[in-house]
Design a protein around this motif. Structure first.
Motif, PDB file in Angstrom:
ATOM      1  N   LEU A   9     -34.338  15.814  50.530  1.00 60.68           N
ATOM      2  CA  LEU A   9     -35.081  14.666  49.801  1.00 60.68           C
ATOM      3  C   LEU A   9     -34.715  14.309  48.428  1.00 60.68           C
ATOM      4  O   LEU A   9     -34.952  12.959  48.185  1.00 60.68           O
ATOM      5  CB  LEU A   9     -36.572  15.428  49.703  1.00 60.68           C
ATOM      6  CG  LEU A   9     -37.247  15.368  50.997  1.00 60.68           C
ATOM      7  CD1 LEU A   9     -38.755  15.692  50.835  1.00 60.68           C
ATOM      8  CD2 LEU A   9     -37.385  13.989  51.891  1.00 60.68           C
ATOM      9  N   SER A  10     -34.037  15.165  47.751  1.00 57.41           N
ATOM     10  CA  SER A  10     -33.710  14.810  46.277  1.00 57.41           C
ATOM     11  C   SER A  10     -32.732  13.785  46.355  1.00 57.41           C
ATOM     12  O   SER A  10     -32.629  13.091  45.475  1.00 57.41           O
ATOM     13  CB  SER A  10     -33.059  16.159  45.640  1.00 57.41           C
ATOM     14  OG  SER A  10     -31.603  16.610  46.433  1.00 57.41           O
ATOM     15  N   GLY A  11     -31.804  13.914  47.140  1.00 57.94           N
ATOM     16  CA  GLY A  11     -30.900  12.683  47.364  1.00 57.94           C
ATOM     17  C   GLY A  11     -31.272  11.170  48.128  1.00 57.94           C
ATOM     18  O   GLY A  11     -30.510  10.353  48.323  1.00 57.94           O
ATOM     19  N   ALA A  12     -32.579  11.381  48.792  1.00 57.02           N
ATOM     20  CA  ALA A  12     -33.069  10.225  49.680  1.00 57.02           C
ATOM     21  C   ALA A  12     -33.539   9.087  49.079  1.00 57.02           C
ATOM     22  O   ALA A  12     -34.206   9.278  47.640  1.00 57.02           O
ATOM     23  CB  ALA A  12     -34.058  10.869  50.723  1.00 57.02           C
ATOM     24  N   ALA A  13     -33.379   7.711  49.348  1.00 52.29           N
ATOM     25  CA  ALA A  13     -34.050   6.746  48.616  1.00 52.29           C
ATOM     26  C   ALA A  13     -35.319   6.546  49.152  1.00 52.29           C
ATOM     27  O   ALA A  13     -35.615   6.057  50.299  1.00 52.29           O
ATOM     28  CB  ALA A  13     -33.079   5.595  49.037  1.00 52.29           C
ATOM     29  N   LEU A  14     -36.344   7.020  48.508  1.00 48.84           N
ATOM     30  CA  LEU A  14     -37.900   6.983  48.720  1.00 48.84           C
ATOM     31  C   LEU A  14     -38.326   6.073  48.083  1.00 48.84           C
ATOM     32  O   LEU A  14     -38.012   5.718  46.936  1.00 48.84           O
ATOM     33  CB  LEU A  14     -38.497   8.254  48.616  1.00 48.84           C
ATOM     34  CG  LEU A  14     -37.943   9.595  49.370  1.00 48.84           C
ATOM     35  CD1 LEU A  14     -38.569  10.957  48.969  1.00 48.84           C
ATOM     36  CD2 LEU A  14     -37.573   9.323  51.023  1.00 48.84           C
ATOM     37  N   HIS A  15     -39.327   5.338  48.377  1.00 49.63           N
ATOM     38  CA  HIS A  15     -40.302   4.303  47.870  1.00 49.63           C
ATOM     39  C   HIS A  15     -41.622   4.587  48.252  1.00 49.63           C
ATOM     40  O   HIS A  15     -42.631   3.989  47.294  1.00 49.63           O
ATOM     41  CB  HIS A  15     -40.042   2.943  48.519  1.00 49.63           C
ATOM     42  CG  HIS A  15     -38.448   2.425  48.265  1.00 49.63           C
ATOM     43  ND1 HIS A  15     -37.527   2.868  49.327  1.00 49.63           N
ATOM     44  CD2 HIS A  15     -37.902   1.902  47.358  1.00 49.63           C
ATOM     45  CE1 HIS A  15     -36.467   2.353  48.669  1.00 49.63           C
ATOM     46  NE2 HIS A  15     -36.478   1.988  47.313  1.00 49.63           N
ATOM     47  N   SER A  16     -42.120   5.401  49.207  1.00 48.16           N
ATOM     48  CA  SER A  16     -43.498   5.502  49.412  1.00 48.16           C
ATOM     49  C   SER A  16     -44.142   6.357  48.379  1.00 48.16           C
ATOM     50  O   SER A  16     -43.391   7.403  47.977  1.00 48.16           O
ATOM     51  CB  SER A  16     -43.878   5.862  50.906  1.00 48.16           C
ATOM     52  OG  SER A  16     -43.301   7.013  51.053  1.00 48.16           O
ATOM     53  N   ARG A  17     -45.677   6.185  48.082  1.00 48.49           N
ATOM     54  CA  ARG A  17     -46.169   7.228  47.210  1.00 48.49           C
ATOM     55  C   ARG A  17     -46.282   8.635  47.893  1.00 48.49           C
ATOM     56  O   ARG A  17     -46.349   9.568  47.091  1.00 48.49           O
ATOM     57  CB  ARG A  17     -47.329   6.606  46.841  1.00 48.49           C
ATOM     58  CG  ARG A  17     -48.204   7.202  45.748  1.00 48.49           C
ATOM     59  CD  ARG A  17     -49.153   6.308  44.947  1.00 48.49           C
ATOM     60  NE  ARG A  17     -50.069   5.751  45.751  1.00 48.49           N
ATOM     61  CZ  ARG A  17     -51.264   6.332  46.044  1.00 48.49           C
ATOM     62  NH1 ARG A  17     -51.602   7.533  45.733  1.00 48.49           N
ATOM     63  NH2 ARG A  17     -52.017   5.945  46.788  1.00 48.49           N
TER      64      ARG A  17
END
Length: 511
Positions: free
Chosen positions: A128-136
């Protein structure tokens, strides 16, 4: 770690609805087929309440839609599935410890469970540290997970687990078996004769010889002889096994509740995405609908019945899509046309779209704007109950009255072929009464009916008609289009095809 939900806003305070009963409209809309298929693959997570309970909150629906958008990344899905697989193993190991009788057998499997858990959590944190996340939701969980993996509690668990595994791997001992006598003693660097024998006879090996080895079933438990051997081994290595006892006491509750909650709740998203994946591969579109709790102007483009699409795609058959739009004062779609033309499927689709949108899922269609309903009601034909003294008409009236008494202006009501058991005159009278009640409520709805007059009750009703192939009226297109109900067009097409119109008959007689 603080309580954290992937499904609910913290502001509304709902984390685990308890209603395990499917909504009564599920069978009418074929949603039971959809949800049951999803749940069958996710039984261990007990996801029923999440699919059965609608949050009825626009903010929560958007919260979920954003998670779905993040999970459109295949790599992110794969990372979370890898985490879930390890967590499932850890849970199985923990469940196993509750069934084990011998203490060190129990401690060993407990250590294995913790080791898999640590691997799962650290792996997910890295991914998850390298994932492109946008959701709260996922951004918040990533921050929470990072803090957890850096906390003294988890660091101690990870280090202690690694040390205990290393200590156990270093344990060596010898077993001497003579008749019914078993002796356990320290390992003294004895020669491994099995390796010597293999090396000696390796030069005689010719090609792939038949394997005569019998695969024995590996049991997780121990018999009493194995347990006694292990007790003797523990006496030979007291420091290692004392540390194992201490490890169990200190880490007995290593499973963090937020990690456990994430592991369960994320399956709500993965289960739905796995269900719709083959449909998307077939070229059909899904979208994130705009949801409004006030505006009742609704529409959908290229929408379809999800349950039917799942079956059709599996068979390699095409799926017909349809559009609809209600604007201004319009509230009720009256669907008419030839039998077996897709009218009931259209009604189901309308209900499915609102339900799926209400739980925050992407809906079948290229584009959609839908209303946040408070209740969804359906009235589809049921078999007559021979055990009561009511006739079918009375049963229909009782059911419809029950719906109208509970419905409000924010409800969605789906009526399919009501009052078919009575005369046309009575059906028209009763249907008008029912639709006028829906109009007074200001509820959204679909009414499938053979009575064309219902579509012209007022500005609140519109007409949509199932169509046929113009050159061959016996063939249905399954397209439902917005046009005035005619009632004669289908009959005229059939008459023209078989040259049975008045003009054609007159011509044939004259000839």
């Amino acid at each position: 770690m603080p309580e954290y939900s992937m499904l609910f806003n913290h502001t509304n305070g709902r984390f685990d609805p308890q209603d395990m009963s499917a909504p009564v409209f599920f069978p009418d809309l074929n949603l039971d087929q959809v949800i049951d298929a999803i749940l069958a693959q996710k039984e261990e997570y007990v996801l029923h309440p999440f699919y059965y309970d609608s949050p009825r909150d626009v903010a929560t629906i958007r919260y979920r839609q954003d998670v779905f958008r993040d999970l459109e990344s295949e790599s992110l899905q794969n990372h979370i599935r890898a985490f879930a697989e390890k967590m499932a193993v850890a849970r199985r190991y923990l469940d196993l410890t509750n069934k084990l009788y011998y203490p060190y057998n129990h401690r060993g499997w407990f250590l294995e469970a913790a080791a898999v858990y640590v691997e799962a959590v650290t792996g997910l944190a890295t991914d998850l540290s390298g994932a492109a996340l946008h959701s709260r939701a996922l951004l918040g969980f990533r921050d929470t997970l990072t803090r957890y993996t850096q906390s003294p509690r988890f660091v101690a668990l990870a280090e202690d687990t690694r040390q205990r595994k290393d200590d156990m791997a270093a344990v060596r001992y010898s077993i001497i078996i003579k008749g019914d006598l078993v002796q356990v003693r320290p390992y003294e660097d004895e020669i491994d004769y099995s390796r010597v024998v293999e090396e000696t006879f390796a030069k005689f090996e010719e090609g792939g010889a038949r394997n005569y080895k019998v695969e024995l079933t590996i049991h997780s438990g121990m018999n009493h002889i194995e347990a006694h051997i292990l007790e003797f081994v523990a006496k030979l290595h007291p420091e290692v096994f004392n540390e194992l006892d201490r490890y169990y006491r200190e880490h007995a509750s290593f499973f963090d509740p937020t990690i456990r909650s994430f592991d369960r709740e994320i399956q709500f998203y993965l289960g739905y995405l796995e269900y719709i994946a083959p449909i998307k591969r077939a070229g059909l579109k899904f979208c994130y609908p705009t949801i409004s709790s006030r505006d009742k102007a609704v529409h959908a483009v290229d929408a379809f019945d999800l349950a039917l699409a799942h079956l059709r795609v599996a068979e390699g058959a095409p799926v017909v899509t349809n559009d609809f739009q209600l604007k201004d004062a319009e509230r009720i779609i009256v669907v008419s046309g030839p039998n077996q033309g897709g009218k009931t499927t259209f009604a189901r689709m309308f209900g499915q779209l609102h339900f799926l949108a209400g739980i925050g899922c992407p809906v079948p269609g290229r584009e959609a704007r839908l209303h946040l309903y408070d209740n969804l009601f359906t009235h589809f034909e049921e078999e007559e109950d021979i055990h009561n003294l009511h006739g079918k008409l009375q049963d229909d009236l009782i059911r419809i009255r029950h719906i109208l008494e509970q419905a409000s202006g924010d409800s969605v009501i789906i009526m399919n072929e009501i009052f078919t058991s009575t005369s046309l005159e009575d059906a028209l009278f009763l249907s008008r009464k029912v639709l006028n009640e829906m109009i007074q409520l200001d509820a959204l709805g679909v009414c499938v009916s053979f009575i064309d007059e219902l579509s012209t009750l007022g500005p609140q009703t519109i007409s949509m008609v199932s169509t046929v192939v113009p050159d061959n009226p016996a063939l249905r297109t399954f397209k439902i289009v917005r046009q005035p109900a005619d009632g004669l067009s289908y009959a005229i097409h059939i008459a023209e095809k078989h040259r049975l119109t008045y003009a054609a008959i007159k011509e044939r007689i004259a000839g």
